[in-house]
Design a protein around this motif. Structure first.
Motif, PDB file in Angstrom:
ATOM      1  N   LEU A  23      28.655 -49.276  87.897  1.00  0.00           N
ATOM      2  CA  LEU A  23      27.556 -50.231  87.754  1.00  0.00           C
ATOM      3  C   LEU A  23      28.017 -51.588  88.268  1.00  0.00           C
ATOM      4  CD1 LEU A  23      26.623 -49.351  84.065  1.00  0.00           C
ATOM      5  CD2 LEU A  23      25.273 -48.744  86.074  1.00  0.00           C
ATOM      6  N   THR A  24      27.088 -52.338  88.851  1.00  0.00           N
ATOM      7  CA  THR A  24      27.397 -53.701  89.255  1.00  0.00           C
ATOM      8  C   THR A  24      27.294 -54.608  88.031  1.00  0.00           C
ATOM      9  OG1 THR A  24      25.105 -54.262  89.748  1.00  0.00           O
ATOM     10  CG2 THR A  24      26.415 -53.292  91.550  1.00  0.00           C
ATOM     11  N   PHE A  25      27.833 -55.806  88.163  1.00  0.00           N
ATOM     12  CA  PHE A  25      27.670 -56.779  87.082  1.00  0.00           C
ATOM     13  C   PHE A  25      26.186 -57.009  86.807  1.00  0.00           C
ATOM     14  CE2 PHE A  25      31.898 -58.560  88.646  1.00  0.00           C
ATOM     15  CZ  PHE A  25      32.622 -58.004  87.616  1.00  0.00           C
ATOM     16  N   GLU A  26      25.403 -57.110  87.857  1.00  0.00           N
ATOM     17  CA  GLU A  26      23.973 -57.363  87.704  1.00  0.00           C
ATOM     18  C   GLU A  26      23.284 -56.214  86.980  1.00  0.00           C
ATOM     19  OE1 GLU A  26      25.705 -57.775  90.590  1.00  0.00           O
ATOM     20  OE2 GLU A  26      25.680 -59.968  90.641  1.00  0.00           O
ATOM     21  N   GLU A  27      23.670 -54.984  87.278  1.00  0.00           N
ATOM     22  CA  GLU A  27      23.082 -53.835  86.587  1.00  0.00           C
ATOM     23  C   GLU A  27      23.444 -53.851  85.101  1.00  0.00           C
ATOM     24  OE1 GLU A  27      22.833 -50.467  90.079  1.00  0.00           O
ATOM     25  OE2 GLU A  27      24.806 -50.890  89.199  1.00  0.00           O
ATOM     26  N   ILE A  28      24.689 -54.166  84.804  1.00  0.00           N
ATOM     27  CA  ILE A  28      25.105 -54.233  83.396  1.00  0.00           C
ATOM     28  C   ILE A  28      24.351 -55.331  82.671  1.00  0.00           C
ATOM     29  CG2 ILE A  28      27.041 -54.712  81.839  1.00  0.00           C
ATOM     30  CD1 ILE A  28      28.852 -53.383  83.975  1.00  0.00           C
ATOM     31  N   GLU A  29      24.206 -56.480  83.303  1.00  0.00           N
ATOM     32  CA  GLU A  29      23.462 -57.588  82.686  1.00  0.00           C
ATOM     33  C   GLU A  29      22.005 -57.201  82.463  1.00  0.00           C
ATOM     34  OE1 GLU A  29      26.173 -61.323  84.198  1.00  0.00           O
ATOM     35  OE2 GLU A  29      24.567 -60.619  85.522  1.00  0.00           O
ATOM     36  N   GLY A  30      21.432 -56.424  83.373  1.00  0.00           N
ATOM     37  CA  GLY A  30      20.067 -55.945  83.181  1.00  0.00           C
ATOM     38  C   GLY A  30      19.965 -55.005  81.995  1.00  0.00           C
ATOM     39  N   ILE A  38      31.740 -65.092  81.381  1.00  0.00           N
ATOM     40  CA  ILE A  38      32.420 -65.445  82.624  1.00  0.00           C
ATOM     41  C   ILE A  38      33.720 -64.656  82.758  1.00  0.00           C
ATOM     42  CG2 ILE A  38      33.608 -67.316  83.842  1.00  0.00           C
ATOM     43  CD1 ILE A  38      31.445 -69.200  82.651  1.00  0.00           C
ATOM     44  N   SER A  39      34.421 -64.444  81.661  1.00  0.00           N
ATOM     45  CA  SER A  39      35.689 -63.723  81.713  1.00  0.00           C
ATOM     46  C   SER A  39      35.524 -62.288  82.192  1.00  0.00           C
ATOM     47  CB  SER A  39      36.394 -63.753  80.356  1.00  0.00           C
ATOM     48  OG  SER A  39      35.569 -63.174  79.365  1.00  0.00           O
ATOM     49  N   ALA A  40      34.357 -61.687  82.023  1.00  0.00           N
ATOM     50  CA  ALA A  40      34.121 -60.320  82.500  1.00  0.00           C
ATOM     51  C   ALA A  40      34.154 -60.254  84.019  1.00  0.00           C
ATOM     52  CB  ALA A  40      32.776 -59.807  81.986  1.00  0.00           C
ATOM     53  N   ARG A  41      33.746 -61.323  84.669  1.00  0.00           N
ATOM     54  CA  ARG A  41      33.766 -61.378  86.134  1.00  0.00           C
ATOM     55  C   ARG A  41      35.117 -61.833  86.692  1.00  0.00           C
ATOM     56  NH1 ARG A  41      28.608 -61.565  88.784  1.00  0.00           N
ATOM     57  NH2 ARG A  41      26.936 -61.324  87.275  1.00  0.00           N
ATOM     58  N   LYS A  42      35.882 -62.547  85.888  1.00  0.00           N
ATOM     59  CA  LYS A  42      37.136 -63.132  86.375  1.00  0.00           C
ATOM     60  C   LYS A  42      38.376 -62.324  86.031  1.00  0.00           C
ATOM     61  CE  LYS A  42      36.000 -67.973  86.687  1.00  0.00           C
ATOM     62  NZ  LYS A  42      36.511 -69.306  86.411  1.00  0.00           N
ATOM     63  N   HIS A  43      38.337 -61.564  84.935  1.00  0.00           N
ATOM     64  CA  HIS A  43      39.553 -60.928  84.429  1.00  0.00           C
ATOM     65  C   HIS A  43      39.351 -59.424  84.235  1.00  0.00           C
ATOM     66  CE1 HIS A  43      41.104 -64.935  83.761  1.00  0.00           C
ATOM     67  NE2 HIS A  43      40.010 -65.222  83.075  1.00  0.00           N
ATOM     68  N   GLN A  44      40.075 -58.650  84.994  1.00  0.00           N
ATOM     69  CA  GLN A  44      39.998 -57.199  84.889  1.00  0.00           C
ATOM     70  C   GLN A  44      40.323 -56.737  83.464  1.00  0.00           C
ATOM     71  OE1 GLN A  44      42.350 -55.149  87.786  1.00  0.00           O
ATOM     72  NE2 GLN A  44      41.721 -53.143  87.091  1.00  0.00           N
ATOM     73  N   ALA A  45      41.194 -57.454  82.781  1.00  0.00           N
ATOM     74  CA  ALA A  45      41.593 -57.081  81.424  1.00  0.00           C
ATOM     75  C   ALA A  45      40.415 -57.076  80.451  1.00  0.00           C
ATOM     76  CB  ALA A  45      42.679 -58.025  80.913  1.00  0.00           C
ATOM     77  N   TRP A  46      39.345 -57.819  80.745  1.00  0.00           N
ATOM     78  CA  TRP A  46      38.165 -57.826  79.882  1.00  0.00           C
ATOM     79  C   TRP A  46      37.599 -56.419  79.744  1.00  0.00           C
ATOM     80  CZ3 TRP A  46      33.004 -56.679  79.608  1.00  0.00           C
ATOM     81  CH2 TRP A  46      32.268 -57.315  78.616  1.00  0.00           C
ATOM     82  N   TRP A  47      37.781 -55.617  80.772  1.00  0.00           N
ATOM     83  CA  TRP A  47      37.216 -54.262  80.822  1.00  0.00           C
ATOM     84  C   TRP A  47      38.143 -53.205  80.244  1.00  0.00           C
ATOM     85  CZ3 TRP A  47      32.231 -54.115  81.758  1.00  0.00           C
ATOM     86  CH2 TRP A  47      31.671 -55.209  82.413  1.00  0.00           C
ATOM     87  N   SER A  48      39.343 -53.560  79.878  1.00  0.00           N
ATOM     88  CA  SER A  48      40.273 -52.580  79.306  1.00  0.00           C
ATOM     89  C   SER A  48      40.058 -52.500  77.803  1.00  0.00           C
ATOM     90  CB  SER A  48      41.713 -52.963  79.626  1.00  0.00           C
ATOM     91  OG  SER A  48      42.040 -54.174  78.996  1.00  0.00           O
ATOM     92  N   ALA A  49      40.403 -51.376  77.243  1.00  0.00           N
ATOM     93  CA  ALA A  49      40.251 -51.178  75.797  1.00  0.00           C
ATOM     94  C   ALA A  49      41.503 -51.687  75.100  1.00  0.00           C
ATOM     95  CB  ALA A  49      40.002 -49.710  75.490  1.00  0.00           C
ATOM     96  N   ASN A  50      41.517 -52.961  74.817  1.00  0.00           N
ATOM     97  CA  ASN A  50      42.675 -53.603  74.200  1.00  0.00           C
ATOM     98  C   ASN A  50      42.715 -53.354  72.700  1.00  0.00           C
ATOM     99  OD1 ASN A  50      43.570 -54.848  76.608  1.00  0.00           O
ATOM    100  ND2 ASN A  50      42.035 -56.425  76.360  1.00  0.00           N
ATOM    101  N   VAL A  51      43.864 -53.547  72.143  1.00  0.00           N
ATOM    102  CA  VAL A  51      44.029 -53.507  70.690  1.00  0.00           C
ATOM    103  C   VAL A  51      44.385 -54.906  70.256  1.00  0.00           C
ATOM    104  CG1 VAL A  51      45.387 -52.522  68.810  1.00  0.00           C
ATOM    105  CG2 VAL A  51      44.777 -51.107  70.780  1.00  0.00           C
ATOM    106  N   PRO A  52      43.720 -55.512  69.300  1.00  0.00           N
ATOM    107  CA  PRO A  52      42.597 -54.910  68.579  1.00  0.00           C
ATOM    108  C   PRO A  52      41.362 -54.799  69.462  1.00  0.00           C
ATOM    109  CG  PRO A  52      42.868 -57.193  67.916  1.00  0.00           C
ATOM    110  CD  PRO A  52      44.006 -56.882  68.866  1.00  0.00           C
ATOM    111  N   ARG A  53      40.535 -53.847  69.135  1.00  0.00           N
ATOM    112  CA  ARG A  53      39.324 -53.583  69.909  1.00  0.00           C
ATOM    113  C   ARG A  53      38.349 -54.752  69.793  1.00  0.00           C
ATOM    114  NH1 ARG A  53      41.768 -49.880  72.165  1.00  0.00           N
ATOM    115  NH2 ARG A  53      41.730 -47.748  71.464  1.00  0.00           N
TER     116      ARG A  53
END
Length: 64
Positions: A23-30, A38-53
């Protein structure tokens, strides 16, 4: 626990038969009905399943 904002994304992912969904960012926002942080577009780590969740992590973890 999943944040209410990300429930629509989880629901969409749960309905997908494919193991990979692109999905594109625009599709997800829709889907969310609001902009991603903003961090979702700038940092790949935003999309990882970090601990703590974080609430967004639960969206795709709960969807399988």
């Amino acid at each position: 626990m999943i944040g209410e904002k990300y429930l629509p994304l989880r629901n969409l992912l749960q309905r997908q038969a494919a193991g990979l969904v692109t999905l594109t960012f625009e599709e997800i926002e829709g889907i969310l009905g609001s902009p991603l942080p903003i961090s979702a577009r700038k940092h790949q780590a935003w999309w990882s399943a970090n601990v703590p969740r974080r609430s967004q992590d639960h969206a795709w973890i709960e969807a399988g």
